[in-house]
Design a protein around this motif. Structure first.
Motif, PDB file in Angstrom:
ATOM      1  N   ALA A   1       0.853  -1.191   0.000  1.00 60.32           N
ATOM      2  CA  ALA A   1       0.000   0.000   0.000  1.00 60.32           C
ATOM      3  C   ALA A   1       0.886   1.237   0.000  1.00 60.32           C
ATOM      4  N   ALA A   2       0.654   2.128  -0.968  1.00 58.68           N
ATOM      5  CA  ALA A   2       1.331   3.421  -1.004  1.00 58.68           C
ATOM      6  C   ALA A   2       0.363   4.435  -0.408  1.00 58.68           C
ATOM      7  N   MET A   3       0.708   4.987   0.754  1.00 53.35           N
ATOM      8  CA  MET A   3      -0.205   5.853   1.485  1.00 53.35           C
ATOM      9  C   MET A   3      -0.177   7.280   0.934  1.00 53.35           C
ATOM     10  N   ASP A   4      -1.241   8.037   1.238  1.00 52.49           N
ATOM     11  CA  ASP A   4      -1.344   9.408   0.750  1.00 52.49           C
ATOM     12  C   ASP A   4      -0.248  10.311   1.306  1.00 52.49           C
ATOM     13  N   ASP A   5       0.253   9.996   2.514  1.00 50.12           N
ATOM     14  CA  ASP A   5       1.285  10.834   3.121  1.00 50.12           C
ATOM     15  C   ASP A   5       2.695  10.473   2.653  1.00 50.12           C
ATOM     16  N   GLY A   6       2.797   9.561   1.704  1.00 51.16           N
ATOM     17  CA  GLY A   6       4.095   9.191   1.153  1.00 51.16           C
ATOM     18  C   GLY A   6       4.676   7.920   1.741  1.00 51.16           C
ATOM     19  N   ARG A   7       4.148   7.466   2.876  1.00 53.24           N
ATOM     20  CA  ARG A   7       4.643   6.224   3.469  1.00 53.24           C
ATOM     21  C   ARG A   7       4.227   5.020   2.618  1.00 53.24           C
ATOM     22  N   SER A   8       4.947   3.923   2.796  1.00 51.39           N
ATOM     23  CA  SER A   8       4.575   2.668   2.153  1.00 51.39           C
ATOM     24  C   SER A   8       4.462   1.590   3.219  1.00 51.39           C
ATOM     25  N   VAL A   9       3.496   0.704   3.055  1.00 52.22           N
ATOM     26  CA  VAL A   9       3.270  -0.399   3.979  1.00 52.22           C
ATOM     27  C   VAL A   9       3.271  -1.691   3.181  1.00 52.22           C
ATOM     28  N   ARG A  10       4.060  -2.656   3.620  1.00 57.50           N
ATOM     29  CA  ARG A  10       4.131  -3.946   2.912  1.00 57.50           C
ATOM     30  C   ARG A  10       3.878  -5.091   3.879  1.00 57.50           C
ATOM     31  N   LEU A  11       3.073  -6.037   3.446  1.00 58.66           N
ATOM     32  CA  LEU A  11       2.873  -7.290   4.164  1.00 58.66           C
ATOM     33  C   LEU A  11       3.460  -8.414   3.338  1.00 58.66           C
TER      34      LEU A  11
END
Length: 263
Positions: free
Chosen positions: A74-84
């Protein structure tokens, strides 16, 4: 909406679905081995993420190839990325089960902020201690230096250890251990060199042990409170000022001296 499909010489495909303005709205990628990655783009701004991708891999289950969820990005709106990331047990018994799940969060500059890993017990086959070193672990990083800031680990025996680091030196600053039986251990370190400064142990029966260490990490003074109310105080002659190595006094619950032990 319009769509476009491209097939590569190796058999892999890429299918794009665009909105009325020609912006990429949905993407499906199929690898040559059958794996599928589908990405949804939040063009309307309805979600907290800009894009969300789900990836299935082909895993052998006995004699059958089966698609299983392997990764979510997931590429978040605030620029962060989250990976599972998901790993599986292949038990060679026509059974495949989730083995571990790892979440990784990065900031807008691509620097790792945290990693959380959970290891699951195999439903059959080897015990978990033959596969993993811990049940769950969370690591927080200092984005500026990339150094470890905090680690919390749940061990296989149910003990949880939390370690706070000084990011300037990379040394331990504070450690808290919650034992499986309910007891606790707290440790304070000299963050400049990582030497143990103080330790407090609390038992489930109400007993406790406080230990003070010198600048070299040597035990200097100890106060032990027993479950029955007695207290033992021990001083260690680290500077060789006396003709004894340690001097210990055991007090009764009333405060009266019971025994004196000199070594």
């Amino acid at each position: 909406m319009t769509s476009r499909r491209v097939t590569a010489p190796d058999g892999s495909t890429r299918e794009e679905i665009n909105d009325a303005q020609g912006q990429l709205d949905y993407l499906v990628e199929r690898s040559a081995d059958g794996g599928i990655r589908a990405t949804d783009y939040d063009l309307s701004g309805q979600h907290s993420w800009a894009s969300y991708a789900v990836e299935n891999a082909i895993i052998d289950i006995g004699t059958v190839d089966s698609p299983l969820l392997r990764r979510v990005d997931a590429a978040m709106d605030d620029g962060r990325s989250v990976r599972l990331d998901i790993e599986y047990f292949n038990l060679d018994l026509d059974v495949t089960a989730r083995g571990s799940e790892t979440y990784t969060v990065k900031d807008a500059q691509g620097r790792t902020l945290s990693v959380d890993q959970t290891n699951l017990t195999p439903p059959i086959g080897p015990p978990i201690e033959d596969v993993f070193d811990f049940r769950q672990q969370s690591i927080v990083y200092d984005p500026a230096s990339g150094r470890t800031d905090f680690v919390s680990t749940l061990g296989l025996d149910g003990t949880r250890e939390s370690i706070d680091y000084d990011v300037a030196t990379g040394q331990r600053d504070y450690v808290f251990i919650q034992q499986a039986n309910g007891g606790t251990v707290s440790e304070d370190y000299n963050a400049a060199n990582g030497v143990l400064d103080y330790r407090r142990t609390i038992g489930t029966d109400g007993s406790s042990l406080d230990q003070d260490y010198d600048s070299q990490g040597r035990l200097d003074y100890a106060v032990e409170r027993l479950a029955d109310g007695r207290m033992r105080v021990t001083d260690y002659d680290l500077l060789n000022q006396h003709d004894w190595t340690s001097y210990s006094i055991l007090y009764a619950a009333s405060g009266a001296i019971q025994t004196v032990t000199v070594l």
